[in-house]
Enzyme design. Structure first.
Site, mmCIF file in Angstrom:
data_model
loop_
_atom_site.group_PDB
_atom_site.id
_atom_site.type_symbol
_atom_site.label_atom_id
_atom_site.label_comp_id
_atom_site.label_asym_id
_atom_site.label_seq_id
_atom_site.Cartn_x
_atom_site.Cartn_y
_atom_site.Cartn_z
ATOM 1 N N GLU A 1 20.475 115.865 10.400
ATOM 2 C CA GLU A 1 20.594 114.829 9.362
ATOM 3 C C GLU A 1 22.062 114.450 9.229
ATOM 4 O O GLU A 1 22.935 115.316 9.202
ATOM 5 C CB GLU A 1 20.059 115.344 8.027
ATOM 6 C CG GLU A 1 18.548 115.511 8.049
ATOM 7 C CD GLU A 1 17.970 115.919 6.704
ATOM 8 O OE1 GLU A 1 18.635 116.645 5.955
ATOM 9 O OE2 GLU A 1 16.834 115.501 6.422
ATOM 10 N N GLU B 1 14.673 121.255 8.160
ATOM 11 C CA GLU B 1 15.903 121.943 7.735
ATOM 12 C C GLU B 1 15.452 123.167 6.964
ATOM 13 O O GLU B 1 15.063 123.066 5.799
ATOM 14 C CB GLU B 1 16.734 121.051 6.800
ATOM 15 C CG GLU B 1 17.179 119.743 7.402
ATOM 16 C CD GLU B 1 18.316 119.888 8.381
ATOM 17 O OE1 GLU B 1 18.816 121.030 8.564
ATOM 18 O OE2 GLU B 1 18.688 118.886 8.985
#
Ligand code: ADP
Length: 475
Positions: A455, A247
């Site tokens: 996620e 990320e």
């Protein structure tokens, strides 16, 4: 819960070497934290490797019950966890408490999902064959997290790992290790088996990162942070072909079309820009406003920004805390200086707050253009740059002209435009008539240089499992 030692193999590990964690609002020391070594990290990996072999045998329901206990403890201690978080990171206490509950929601959600990691039966390709697909935990997960969400970034990775049967070795950012250690205290109290969860605070980010990436016992790396470091980790993982979730940085466009509800767009911009003082990877970084409503939108945004109250996050009624450190302040200053040098106009703010330290005035710039740094790089601070646009095609080109592709936002009432723009945006997440997109039930993640994997949601489970197929013959 203010633990200053590392947590390895179910033990609290001290070290003669320590580093200071400072409160960014006051500069005062919050704690002296054990500076664990690369050897401590490899001991944690060994422990996690052994623990995972046993844990993989647990039923889904047993894992679910462990996570439920962990979740309940986090919620019970949310106030104290928020105080620790604000002290080490600076965000206002109410926002910190919101982060604790947001992080906990991942533990709850993935704990529920632990019972539902189903495999599949595929009709055989020959009469005597049956094909079964198993979903199994990848094994040991190495996690590296940033300082801007010291609790939630750990929780968001730990939850799916434990839900599917993985073990965990986490290295929190050196600026904010206390929230991660406090979570380990609660994981321990919840009855987590020895070695299943390990937290390795350390100043040696590069050394620990290299160990996690190159150790053969680690099956997967999950990282949230800059694209620069993401690239280093990806290269380091090549040697052992690890699974990776990354990320990374963003540069979110926020577009307001002429037909939008302007007041709601201003509300959305306030959230998307100023949450966490602009220090989130999904913060609106470039605000594009269509020519017909540009002046009205700018006026209303300025009016709302004037109400933002800066202060120590532990005081009452504070909307924005300090920036994390001096480097963060200098970055915002640099973006403002570059933009004003190229013709941008400061409508509000523009510099350091007279509170001193790393407090920075909420700032809005008008007449911003694509050649300014503020348009190309993530500012990570309370700076709202306004760009005027004329047509939908023009703004889509501008929005997609970034090498990043994490989040985008837009406001319009035209349903056909909603589909056209949403489909054309090169990002992983789109907020349509909303400035707030983060939730445990949806897949969070980006494309392009913003990363790999997702996620949250059932897609977030996939990142932590390996698929194995059984071909059964002679039936
Ligand atoms: P940010 O700008 O959010 O601090 P970074 O990518 O610099 O983003 O940091 C994110 C996390 O990565 C932090 O925990 C930091 O300590 C860690 N980190 C920094 N450099 C490295 C590295 N070379 N290897 C592994 N981790 C690193």
């Amino acid at each position: 819960m203010l633990e200053h030692r590392g947590y390895v193999n179910g033990e609290w590990v001290d070290s003669e070497h320590k580093f200071d964690v400072l409160n960014p609002a006051t500069g005062e020391r919050v704690a002296r934290v054990s500076n664990l070594s690369v050897q401590d990290c490899s001991a944690a990996i060994d422990a996690a490797y052994l623990a995972q072999k046993q844990y993989a045998k647990w039923t889904g329901k047993e894992r679910s019950q462990l996570l439920r206990k962990f979740y309940d403890l986090i919620v019970e201690h949310a106030d104290d966890l928020a105080t620790i978080l604000t002290a080490e990171m600076g965000k206002p206490w109410a926002e910190a408490r919101g982060e604790i509950l947001y992080g906990a929601s991942f533990i709850e959600w993935f704990g529920e999902e632990a019972k539902r990691v189903y495999g599949e039966i595929i009709p055989g390709h020959q009469r005597d064959k049956r094909i079964v697909v198993l979903k199994q935990p990848v094994g040991v997960v190495g996690a590296i997290t940033p300082w801007n969400f010291p609790n939630a970034m750990i929780a968001r990775k730990l939850a799916p790992a434990l839900a599917v049967g993985c073990s965990f070795v986490g290295r929190p950012a050196e600026l904010t290790p206390l929230s991660a250690l406090a979570l380990a205290v609660l994981a321990d109290r919840a009855g987590t088996p020895k070695g299943l969860v390990n937290i390795v605070p350390s100043l040696d980010s590069a050394g620990i990162g290299k160990e996690l990436c190159s150790n053969e016992k680690v099956a997967k790396i999950t990282f949230t942070g800059s694209t620069r470091v993401g690239k280093i980790l990806m290269a380091q993982c090549a040697g052992t072909i690890k699974k990776m979730s990354l990320e990374l940085g963003g540069n979110a466009p926020f577009m307001v079309f002429d037909d939008a509800d302007i007041d709601k767009a201003v509300d959305g911009a306030m959230i998307a820009k100023f949450r966490n003082n602009g220090q989130t990877c999904v913060c609106a970084n470039r605000i594009y406003v269509q020519a017909g409503i540009y002046d009205e939108f700018a006026g209303k945004l300025v009016a709302r920004m004037k109400d933002l109250k800066l202060g120590d996050g532990l005081a009452d009624d504070v909307d924005m805390g300090p920036l994390i450190n001096e480097a963060a302040v200098e970055k915002v200053e640099n973006h403002i200086e570059d933009a004003t040098g190229k013709g941008a106009k400061v409508l509000l703010g523009g510099g350091r707050s007279d509170r001193g330290g790393t407090f920075f005035e909420p700032t809005i710039l008008a007449n911003v253009t694509s050649d300014m740094i503020v348009n190309r790089e993530e500012t990570f601070g309370p700076l709202a740059p306004l760009v005027r646009f004329k047509t939908e095609d023009e703004v889509l080109d501008l929005a997609n002209s970034s090498e990043f592709g994490l989040a985008a936002y837009f406001y319009t009432k035209d349903i056909a435009r909603v589909w056209r723009v949403a489909e054309a945006l090169e990002v992983g997440m789109v907020g349509i008539n909303t400035g707030h997109i983060s939730t445990e039930v949806a897949p969070f993640g980006g494309v392009k240089l913003s990363g790999l994997g997702r996620e949250g949601s059932h897609y977030g489970i996939d990142d932590f499992i390996e698929i194995k197929y059984l071909c059964m013959g002679d039936i």
